[in-house]
Motif scaffolding. Structure first.
Motif, short mmCIF file in Angstrom:
data_model
loop_
_atom_site.label_atom_id
_atom_site.label_comp_id
_atom_site.label_asym_id
_atom_site.label_seq_id
_atom_site.Cartn_x
_atom_site.Cartn_y
_atom_site.Cartn_z
N GLN A 107 0.84 -1.19 0.00
CA GLN A 107 0.00 0.00 0.00
C GLN A 107 0.88 1.25 0.00
O GLN A 107 1.97 1.24 0.57
N LYS A 108 0.37 2.30 -0.64
CA LYS A 108 1.11 3.56 -0.66
C LYS A 108 0.15 4.71 -0.89
O LYS A 108 -0.73 4.62 -1.76
N PRO A 109 0.26 5.79 -0.11
CA PRO A 109 -0.60 6.95 -0.34
C PRO A 109 -0.40 7.51 -1.75
O PRO A 109 0.71 7.47 -2.29
N GLU A 110 -1.47 8.03 -2.32
CA GLU A 110 -1.36 8.58 -3.68
C GLU A 110 -0.52 9.85 -3.70
O GLU A 110 0.25 10.06 -4.63
N LEU A 137 4.69 7.17 3.60
CA LEU A 137 4.52 6.71 4.97
C LEU A 137 5.86 6.74 5.68
O LEU A 137 6.89 6.37 5.11
N GLN A 197 7.08 -1.16 7.00
CA GLN A 197 6.83 0.17 6.47
C GLN A 197 8.16 0.86 6.22
O GLN A 197 8.90 1.17 7.14
N SER A 225 6.21 3.28 1.64
CA SER A 225 5.07 2.39 1.44
C SER A 225 4.96 1.40 2.60
O SER A 225 5.83 1.33 3.47
N ARG A 226 3.88 0.65 2.61
CA ARG A 226 3.64 -0.36 3.65
C ARG A 226 3.39 -1.71 2.98
O ARG A 226 2.58 -1.81 2.06
N ASP A 240 -4.99 4.58 11.79
CA ASP A 240 -4.51 5.56 10.80
C ASP A 240 -5.56 6.57 10.39
O ASP A 240 -5.24 7.62 9.83
N GLN A 279 -7.54 6.08 7.94
CA GLN A 279 -7.68 5.99 6.49
C GLN A 279 -7.18 4.65 5.98
O GLN A 279 -6.36 4.00 6.61
N TYR A 306 -5.05 2.98 2.98
CA TYR A 306 -4.07 3.39 1.98
C TYR A 306 -4.29 2.60 0.69
O TYR A 306 -4.58 1.40 0.73
N LEU A 349 -7.73 11.75 4.65
CA LEU A 349 -6.36 11.46 4.24
C LEU A 349 -5.34 12.38 4.92
O LEU A 349 -5.65 13.50 5.29
#
Length: 301
Positions: free
Chosen positions: A7-10, A14, A37, A41-42, A72, A74, A76, A107
């Motif tokens: 997973q990674k925020p747009e 992280l 992490q 990314s995670r 969190d 949110q 991701y 977010l």
């Protein structure tokens, strides 16, 4: 079997590096869960002797994923998913529910209240799995209210308000010292429950509203709920308007999460400072300031 999801925020990264490994044992088997992490990314990996993605296996993952969302604030975005080295990203994304895509107002690092690395243990995941089952529709509704699903904010805020009736009853079951009021004929159960649960669990979040006029504030929430849920025509009663719905979606999401933290016995010291900063940022917003001014003038109830 090894299942890995990245997973990674747009728009962001992280913090890290962080690493946590726990062993889960249940009547369906044993599962080694590792969260790494790093590099922005995670990566979540689950290893089990079982073959194939079974219902039990997915249940473990979604218990973990929804617990991480509580911490969190949110979900991701998923970038890659592998099952025993085979890329299943596309099929995974196709079956992911819309409620697992967080709204833009959820977010950012400012919404993270608890570091998973500090609290994630087998017992916490087990307790959350049980609590999630007890919450049932309540939690599902919350996820949709806080998701990117295209829905008017007044509708999302209405449903977010509504869940506190059922949540209050669940809190009473878990914590008998929290006593629910007796509802007189003609009185609003939702408002009476809000008048009890806010002072009991939400003084930090709703301190300003309590200082202004808690009864008027809860009546506005109920008026807003009635207007949407009962499909009311234009009324003279005061209800949340425009940006006020977004403000109280954010506040009630914090309220919901911190109540669950207390039910899960996550120490307040781990999130109080971050919660205080987040609430202060919301209170400093112009929309909040104008609403609180209106509230302090004892508007119609």
């Amino acid at each position: 079997m090894k299942f890995t999801i990245t997973q990674k925020p747009e728009n962001g990264i992280l913090g890290g590096p962080k690493n946590k490994t726990i062993l889960i044992c249940s009547n369906t088997g044993s599962y080694t869960i590792t969260i790494d992490q790093y590099g922005g990314s995670r990566q979540i990996s689950i290893i089990s002797p079982q073959e194939g993605i079974t219902k039990a296996f997915l249940s473990i993952y979604y218990d973990l994923e929804t617990l991480l969302m509580l911490l969190d604030g949110q979900f991701y975005p998923v970038t890659h998913v592998f099952e025993d080295g085979v890329d299943i990203t596309l099929s995974w994304k196709r079956r992911t529910l819309p409620s697992y895509h967080s709204a833009d107002f959820m977010l950012g690092a400012q919404n993270v209240l608890v570091d998973f690395n500090e609290v994630l243990e087998p017992q916490l995941l087990f307790d959350w799995s049980n609590l999630r089952n007890e919450l049932d529709l309540i939690h599902k509704v919350v996820l949709y209210c806080l998701s990117s699903v295209e829905m008017p904010k007044d509708m999302q805020c209405t449903f977010m308000t509504e869940i506190f009736e059922g949540l209050s009853e669940l809190v009473h079951e878990k914590k008998p010292e929290f006593i629910l009021p007796k509802i007189k004929k003609g009185d609003s159960k939702l408002q009476n429950y809000l008048l009890e649960i806010i002072p009991a669990f939400g003084t930090l979040i709703f301190e300003r509203e309590m200082q202004c006029n808690l009864e008027a504030f809860t009546q506005i929430l109920v008026n807003s709920r009635n207007r949407i849920a009962h499909v009311k025509s234009k009324q003279k009663r005061t209800y949340l308007r425009d940006g006020q719905n977004l403000i109280y979606l954010m506040k009630m999401s914090l309220f919901y999460r911190t109540i669950l933290f207390q039910l899960l016995e996550i120490p307040e010291g781990l999130y109080k400072q971050k919660l205080t900063l987040r609430v202060q940022a919301i209170n400093d917003h112009k929309v909040t300031q104008e609403f609180l001014k209106q509230l302090s003038e004892c508007i119609d109830k």
